[in-house]
Design a protein around this motif. Structure first.
Motif, PDB file in Angstrom:
ATOM      1  N   PHE A   1       0.839  -1.213   0.000  1.00  0.00           N
ATOM      2  CA  PHE A   1       0.000   0.000   0.000  1.00  0.00           C
ATOM      3  C   PHE A   1       0.867   1.252   0.000  1.00  0.00           C
ATOM      4  O   PHE A   1       0.635   2.184  -0.789  1.00  0.00           O
ATOM      5  CB  PHE A   1      -0.933   0.001   1.211  1.00  0.00           C
ATOM      6  N   LEU A   2       1.853   1.302   0.878  1.00  0.00           N
ATOM      7  CA  LEU A   2       2.718   2.477   0.954  1.00  0.00           C
ATOM      8  C   LEU A   2       3.506   2.675  -0.338  1.00  0.00           C
ATOM      9  O   LEU A   2       3.841   3.801  -0.705  1.00  0.00           O
ATOM     10  CB  LEU A   2       3.669   2.353   2.148  1.00  0.00           C
ATOM     11  N   ALA A   3       3.796   1.580  -1.045  1.00  0.00           N
ATOM     12  CA  ALA A   3       4.496   1.671  -2.337  1.00  0.00           C
ATOM     13  C   ALA A   3       3.598   2.219  -3.434  1.00  0.00           C
ATOM     14  O   ALA A   3       4.097   2.713  -4.450  1.00  0.00           O
ATOM     15  CB  ALA A   3       5.042   0.304  -2.735  1.00  0.00           C
ATOM     16  N   GLY A   4       2.247   2.117  -3.236  1.00  0.00           N
ATOM     17  CA  GLY A   4       1.362   2.712  -4.238  1.00  0.00           C
ATOM     18  C   GLY A   4       0.108   1.956  -4.601  1.00  0.00           C
ATOM     19  O   GLY A   4      -0.657   2.407  -5.459  1.00  0.00           O
TER      20      GLY A   4
ATOM     21  N   PRO B   1      14.776  -7.666 -10.474  1.00  0.00           N
ATOM     22  CA  PRO B   1      14.444  -6.434  -9.758  1.00  0.00           C
ATOM     23  C   PRO B   1      14.152  -5.245 -10.673  1.00  0.00           C
ATOM     24  O   PRO B   1      13.717  -4.198 -10.207  1.00  0.00           O
ATOM     25  CB  PRO B   1      15.696  -6.179  -8.910  1.00  0.00           C
ATOM     26  N   VAL B   2      14.400  -5.408 -11.966  1.00  0.00           N
ATOM     27  CA  VAL B   2      14.111  -4.336 -12.926  1.00  0.00           C
ATOM     28  C   VAL B   2      13.352  -4.918 -14.118  1.00  0.00           C
ATOM     29  O   VAL B   2      13.549  -6.073 -14.487  1.00  0.00           O
ATOM     30  CB  VAL B   2      15.395  -3.636 -13.415  1.00  0.00           C
ATOM     31  N   PRO B   3      12.484  -4.126 -14.745  1.00  0.00           N
ATOM     32  CA  PRO B   3      11.740  -4.608 -15.910  1.00  0.00           C
ATOM     33  C   PRO B   3      12.528  -4.412 -17.192  1.00  0.00           C
ATOM     34  O   PRO B   3      13.587  -3.774 -17.206  1.00  0.00           O
ATOM     35  CB  PRO B   3      10.503  -3.710 -15.900  1.00  0.00           C
ATOM     36  N   THR B   4      11.997  -4.946 -18.283  1.00  0.00           N
ATOM     37  CA  THR B   4      12.589  -4.679 -19.591  1.00  0.00           C
ATOM     38  C   THR B   4      12.119  -3.308 -20.080  1.00  0.00           C
ATOM     39  O   THR B   4      11.124  -2.757 -19.598  1.00  0.00           O
ATOM     40  CB  THR B   4      12.164  -5.736 -20.628  1.00  0.00           C
TER      41      THR B   4
ATOM     42  N   ILE C   1       5.621  -2.631  -7.738  1.00  0.00           N
ATOM     43  CA  ILE C   1       4.668  -1.546  -7.507  1.00  0.00           C
ATOM     44  C   ILE C   1       5.372  -0.195  -7.561  1.00  0.00           C
ATOM     45  O   ILE C   1       4.873   0.768  -8.168  1.00  0.00           O
ATOM     46  CB  ILE C   1       3.960  -1.732  -6.151  1.00  0.00           C
ATOM     47  N   GLN C   2       6.530  -0.101  -6.956  1.00  0.00           N
ATOM     48  CA  GLN C   2       7.285   1.151  -7.001  1.00  0.00           C
ATOM     49  C   GLN C   2       7.636   1.536  -8.434  1.00  0.00           C
ATOM     50  O   GLN C   2       7.604   2.721  -8.800  1.00  0.00           O
ATOM     51  CB  GLN C   2       8.556   1.019  -6.158  1.00  0.00           C
ATOM     52  N   MET C   3       7.968   0.535  -9.255  1.00  0.00           N
ATOM     53  CA  MET C   3       8.283   0.809 -10.656  1.00  0.00           C
ATOM     54  C   MET C   3       7.045   1.304 -11.391  1.00  0.00           C
ATOM     55  O   MET C   3       7.109   2.289 -12.151  1.00  0.00           O
ATOM     56  CB  MET C   3       8.832  -0.459 -11.321  1.00  0.00           C
TER      57      MET C   3
ATOM     58  N   ALA D   1       4.197   5.804 -13.991  1.00  0.00           N
ATOM     59  CA  ALA D   1       2.972   6.609 -14.108  1.00  0.00           C
ATOM     60  C   ALA D   1       3.253   8.082 -13.824  1.00  0.00           C
ATOM     61  O   ALA D   1       2.784   8.968 -14.551  1.00  0.00           O
ATOM     62  CB  ALA D   1       1.911   6.077 -13.154  1.00  0.00           C
ATOM     63  N   ILE D   2       4.020   8.368 -12.781  1.00  0.00           N
ATOM     64  CA  ILE D   2       4.334   9.757 -12.441  1.00  0.00           C
ATOM     65  C   ILE D   2       5.126  10.415 -13.563  1.00  0.00           C
ATOM     66  O   ILE D   2       4.871  11.570 -13.943  1.00  0.00           O
ATOM     67  CB  ILE D   2       5.114   9.812 -11.108  1.00  0.00           C
ATOM     68  N   GLN D   3       6.082   9.687 -14.130  1.00  0.00           N
ATOM     69  CA  GLN D   3       6.892  10.238 -15.224  1.00  0.00           C
ATOM     70  C   GLN D   3       6.032  10.541 -16.448  1.00  0.00           C
ATOM     71  O   GLN D   3       6.150  11.602 -17.067  1.00  0.00           O
ATOM     72  CB  GLN D   3       8.002   9.248 -15.599  1.00  0.00           C
TER      73      GLN D   3
END
Length: 479
Positions: free
Chosen positions: A27-30, A285-288, A322-324, A329-331
């Protein structure tokens, strides 16, 4: 607690994300909405998860939504000798109703509905489309089909029929029990799987009687064919790209995603884009880069929400995923071209007073350069109308109804706050200003636009716009 983005995030719960501590972290992550997949959840587990989400929601004073996703009809093959067999392109393979183990030539198919509906020329997709066949004959309790590619068939794997309209209702016996469980627990949204027709949706909506909102998963060609009726009947929609990409040529899915998103937005109903959005983050830990672009495209299209499935349910990096999503989205929403792209999809104005008020609110807020739009809403319809316009400033939904607050958690741009109905017009303005100030949306000297229905507290009567400016205490400026 407020988000710094308009698009909402949906996360599927599973072994990697079901502990109270992880729910809080997610939840805190978004996360705005948690999905409980009833294909993999018992009623006891579903109850435990829902109560845990409600605790997080209460502790953070933020209306988190809960989506119960019903399994829907699943069609599977019988068993094979040795559990799997190889088939070759050009072979003729048979499906029958004899309950014996299958071979390279035949298999038991325990679904009389398929025998009743499939016709020569129809496609059969086995094991998520890994083996494809074309029906040649359906006669005397036996379906004969030509194998179109080399492959392997295994016991109890799924079979899909993209060309066949099956004589089945929208709910299986399991779905009936899961639906009753969801309603008993006051779930906010219930997702229907493998819907074929608008009448399927209307039937469930009638039975639910407003106790939950109905989200229709669009994943079958027949649903695309009856899309207008489905959108008219449902409360929200999910672009279920996994099964849609199995049952239709995969190259058609991006265009269908845009079509479903566009039609849902035009109807003023939330739409969620789902499946494999950050698939590589199940184990990385990272997406493509392609996955980042995929999420960004959904945000640029103006989807209400984007969803994680296995990434948050069983993945190694649920919080990071979730953080990603949040960062992407913010960007995107901060991009200079975002507004022009979102509004490039023209949304036809609806010929009602309430929709005219919502459109006017958007235009006025942009013209006067206000800080936020505040909507008083009992059923959520006012807030949905305002969100439909995709305004360029925050939208605050004020409601006295907990169920409304939780259902609006999936809607683009809405920050919903629980509050009592105002006593009068003066109190309505004062309350709106105070909440906008306390929630960090408006500063002293800034103005807000307020929409509501008069008489106050009467659902479905959105008919008023008011502009108010805040003083140094966050109260409306007198006069």
């Amino acid at each position: 607690m407020r988000r710094n983005r308009r698009v909402k995030l949906v996360a599927t719960l599973g072994p990697a994300s079901s502990s109270p501590e992880m729910l809080e972290r997610l939840f805190l992550a978004g996360v705005d909405v948690f999905r409980i997949n009833m294909s993999h959840s018992s009623h006891d587990l579903a109850r435990e998860l829902l109560y845990a989400v409600r605790r997080v929601s209460k502790n953070n004073r933020y209306p988190i939504g809960v989506l119960f996703d019903l399994q829907g009809p699943k069609f599977r093959l019988g068993a094979f000798e040795g559990e799997r067999v190889a088939v070759k392109r050009g072979d003729v393979f048979h499906f029958d109703q004899t309950e014996t183990r299958g071979s390279t030539a035949r298999v038991f198919l325990p679904h009389p509905q398929i025998f009743a509906a499939v016709q020569p020329g129809h496609a059969l997709l086995l094991d998520d489309g890994k083996v494809r066949m074309r029906v040649e004959e359906n006669k005397a309790g036996r379906i004969s089909a030509t194998v179109l590619n080399d492959g392997t068939l295994a016991s109890r794997k799924g079979i899909s029929l993209p060309d066949t309209l099956l004589p089945i209702g929208p709910l299986t016996e399991k779905d009936e029990a899961d639906l009753a469980c969801a309603l008993d627990l006051s779930a906010d949204w219930i997702a229907l799987s493998f819907v074929q027709r608008g009448e399927d949706v209307a039937d469930v909506v009638k039975r639910v009687e407003g106790r939950a909102a109905i989200m229709v998963k669009i994943e079958k060609p027949s649903a695309i064919d009856d899309l207008d009726a489905i959108i008219a009947a449902g409360d929200g929609f999910m672009v279920a790209r996994g099964d849609l990409g199995v049952e239709m040529p995969i190259e058609k899915v991006p265009g269908l995603q845009k079509k479903i998103t566009r039609k849902s937005r035009a109807a003023g109903k939330p739409v969620v884009v789902a499946t494999q959005m950050l698939e590589s983050m199940i184990s990385s830990p990272v997406p493509t880069r392609a996955e980042v672009s995929d999420v960004a495209t959904a945000v640029f299209d103006g989807a209400d929400a984007v969803m994680l499935s296995a990434e948050s349910a069983v993945g190694q990096y649920p919080v990071e995923a979730i953080q990603m999503m949040d960062r992407i989205a913010i960007q995107v929403e901060g991009d200079k071209g975002y507004s022009a792209i979102v509004h490039a999809t023209r949304v036809e104005k609806q010929p009602t007073a309430a929709d005219a008020i919502a459109a006017a609110a958007h235009a006025i807020a942009d013209t006067v350069k206000l800080a936020a739009i505040v909507c008083y809403t009992a059923t959520g319809s006012t807030a949905l109308r305002v969100a439909r316009e995709r305004p360029g400033l925050p939208v605050i939904g004020l409601t006295p109804v907990p169920a409304t607050a939780h259902r609006l958690s999936v809607v683009w741009g809405l920050h919903t706050v629980m509050t009592s109905d105002p006593a009068n017009l003066s109190n309505m303005v004062s309350k709106a200003c105070t909440i906008a100030f306390e929630e960090g949306f408006a500063k002293p000297g800034e103005g807000i636009l307020i929409t509501a229905g008069v008489p106050l507290g009467s659902p479905g009567t959105t008919n008023m716009i008011r502009i108010a400016f805040l003083n140094e205490k966050g109260e409306p400026v007198a006069g």
